[in-house]
Design a protein around this motif. Structure first.
Motif, mmCIF file in Angstrom:
data_model
loop_
_atom_site.group_PDB
_atom_site.id
_atom_site.type_symbol
_atom_site.label_atom_id
_atom_site.label_comp_id
_atom_site.label_asym_id
_atom_site.label_seq_id
_atom_site.Cartn_x
_atom_site.Cartn_y
_atom_site.Cartn_z
ATOM 1 N N TYR A 147 0.713 -1.691 -0.143
ATOM 2 C CA TYR A 147 0.104 -0.095 0.133
ATOM 3 C C TYR A 147 0.430 1.656 0.000
ATOM 4 O O TYR A 147 1.644 1.497 0.692
ATOM 5 N N CYS A 148 0.847 2.140 -0.762
ATOM 6 C CA CYS A 148 1.545 3.384 -1.030
ATOM 7 C C CYS A 148 0.408 4.344 -0.191
ATOM 8 O O CYS A 148 -0.581 4.566 -1.325
ATOM 9 N N GLU A 149 0.664 5.342 0.138
ATOM 10 C CA GLU A 149 0.265 6.753 0.267
ATOM 11 C C GLU A 149 0.395 8.042 -0.597
ATOM 12 O O GLU A 149 0.908 7.558 -1.078
ATOM 13 N N LYS A 150 -1.323 8.306 -0.969
ATOM 14 C CA LYS A 150 -1.356 9.186 -1.926
ATOM 15 C C LYS A 150 -0.675 10.589 -1.394
ATOM 16 O O LYS A 150 -1.108 10.467 0.067
ATOM 17 N N PRO A 151 0.631 11.846 -1.709
ATOM 18 C CA PRO A 151 1.256 12.041 -1.471
ATOM 19 C C PRO A 151 0.431 13.534 -1.048
ATOM 20 O O PRO A 151 -0.585 13.718 -1.794
ATOM 21 N N GLU A 152 0.077 14.428 0.063
ATOM 22 C CA GLU A 152 -0.138 15.754 0.237
ATOM 23 C C GLU A 152 0.329 16.517 -0.705
ATOM 24 O O GLU A 152 -1.141 17.159 -0.779
ATOM 25 N N VAL A 153 1.365 16.944 -1.323
ATOM 26 C CA VAL A 153 1.599 17.583 -2.563
ATOM 27 C C VAL A 153 2.589 17.019 -2.942
ATOM 28 O O VAL A 153 3.877 16.438 -2.701
ATOM 29 N N SER A 154 2.392 17.398 -4.061
ATOM 30 C CA SER A 154 3.495 16.555 -5.389
ATOM 31 C C SER A 154 4.536 17.411 -5.545
ATOM 32 O O SER A 154 4.102 19.383 -5.067
ATOM 33 N N GLU A 155 5.461 17.325 -6.429
ATOM 34 C CA GLU A 155 6.420 17.961 -6.253
ATOM 35 C C GLU A 155 5.906 19.147 -7.971
ATOM 36 O O GLU A 155 5.007 18.318 -8.206
ATOM 37 N N GLN A 204 -7.266 20.012 -14.004
ATOM 38 C CA GLN A 204 -6.276 19.050 -13.963
ATOM 39 C C GLN A 204 -6.910 18.616 -12.227
ATOM 40 O O GLN A 204 -6.393 20.068 -12.052
ATOM 41 N N ASN A 205 -6.563 17.000 -12.050
ATOM 42 C CA ASN A 205 -6.486 16.965 -10.579
ATOM 43 C C ASN A 205 -4.765 17.150 -9.978
ATOM 44 O O ASN A 205 -4.690 16.299 -9.136
ATOM 45 N N TYR A 206 -4.350 18.104 -10.255
ATOM 46 C CA TYR A 206 -2.543 17.853 -9.922
ATOM 47 C C TYR A 206 -2.364 18.392 -7.986
ATOM 48 O O TYR A 206 -2.927 19.509 -8.009
ATOM 49 N N LEU A 207 -1.418 17.917 -7.621
ATOM 50 C CA LEU A 207 -1.578 18.564 -6.022
ATOM 51 C C LEU A 207 -0.897 19.044 -5.261
ATOM 52 O O LEU A 207 -0.850 20.020 -4.756
ATOM 53 N N GLY A 208 0.306 18.997 -7.131
ATOM 54 C CA GLY A 208 1.704 20.345 -6.495
ATOM 55 C C GLY A 208 0.989 21.935 -6.915
ATOM 56 O O GLY A 208 0.111 21.963 -8.102
ATOM 57 N N ARG A 209 1.823 22.614 -6.948
ATOM 58 C CA ARG A 209 2.131 23.823 -7.889
ATOM 59 C C ARG A 209 2.249 23.932 -9.544
ATOM 60 O O ARG A 209 3.502 22.854 -9.951
ATOM 61 N N VAL A 210 1.028 23.968 -10.006
ATOM 62 C CA VAL A 210 1.662 23.874 -11.273
ATOM 63 C C VAL A 210 1.720 24.891 -12.034
ATOM 64 O O VAL A 210 1.388 26.626 -12.314
ATOM 65 N N ARG A 211 3.172 25.370 -13.085
ATOM 66 C CA ARG A 211 3.446 26.807 -14.007
ATOM 67 C C ARG A 211 3.063 26.373 -15.110
ATOM 68 O O ARG A 211 3.203 25.131 -15.806
#
Length: 71
Positions: A21-29, A54-61
């Motif tokens: 089992y691998c937890e999803k990170p709270e924030v992505s790169e 998009q449902n990306y958890l990190g900062r998107v530029r």
């Protein structure tokens, strides 16, 4: 199933070392999206809206690159 095949399957299952089992990170790169836009006046709004949905958890530029468009 022959005896050797049963032993092989059992040994394979017992020695399975994959992460269970691998937890999803709270924030992505952070992520940078490059959009090549050559004469895209009619569709650039839809393209940028699609990226924003998009449902990306990190900062998107988002970088829109224009090289000599005529529009």
């Amino acid at each position: 199933m022959p005896g050797w095949a049963t032993i092989f399957v059992l040994c394979s299952l017992i020695s399975d070392r994959r992460v269970k089992y691998c937890e999803k990170p709270e924030v992505s790169e952070p992520l940078t999206v490059l959009v090549a836009a050559y004469n895209e006046e009619a569709s650039i709004t839809e393209t940028l809206a699609s990226i924003a949905r998009q449902n990306y958890l990190g900062r998107v530029r988002v970088l829109v690159i224009n090289d000599g468009s005529t529009d």
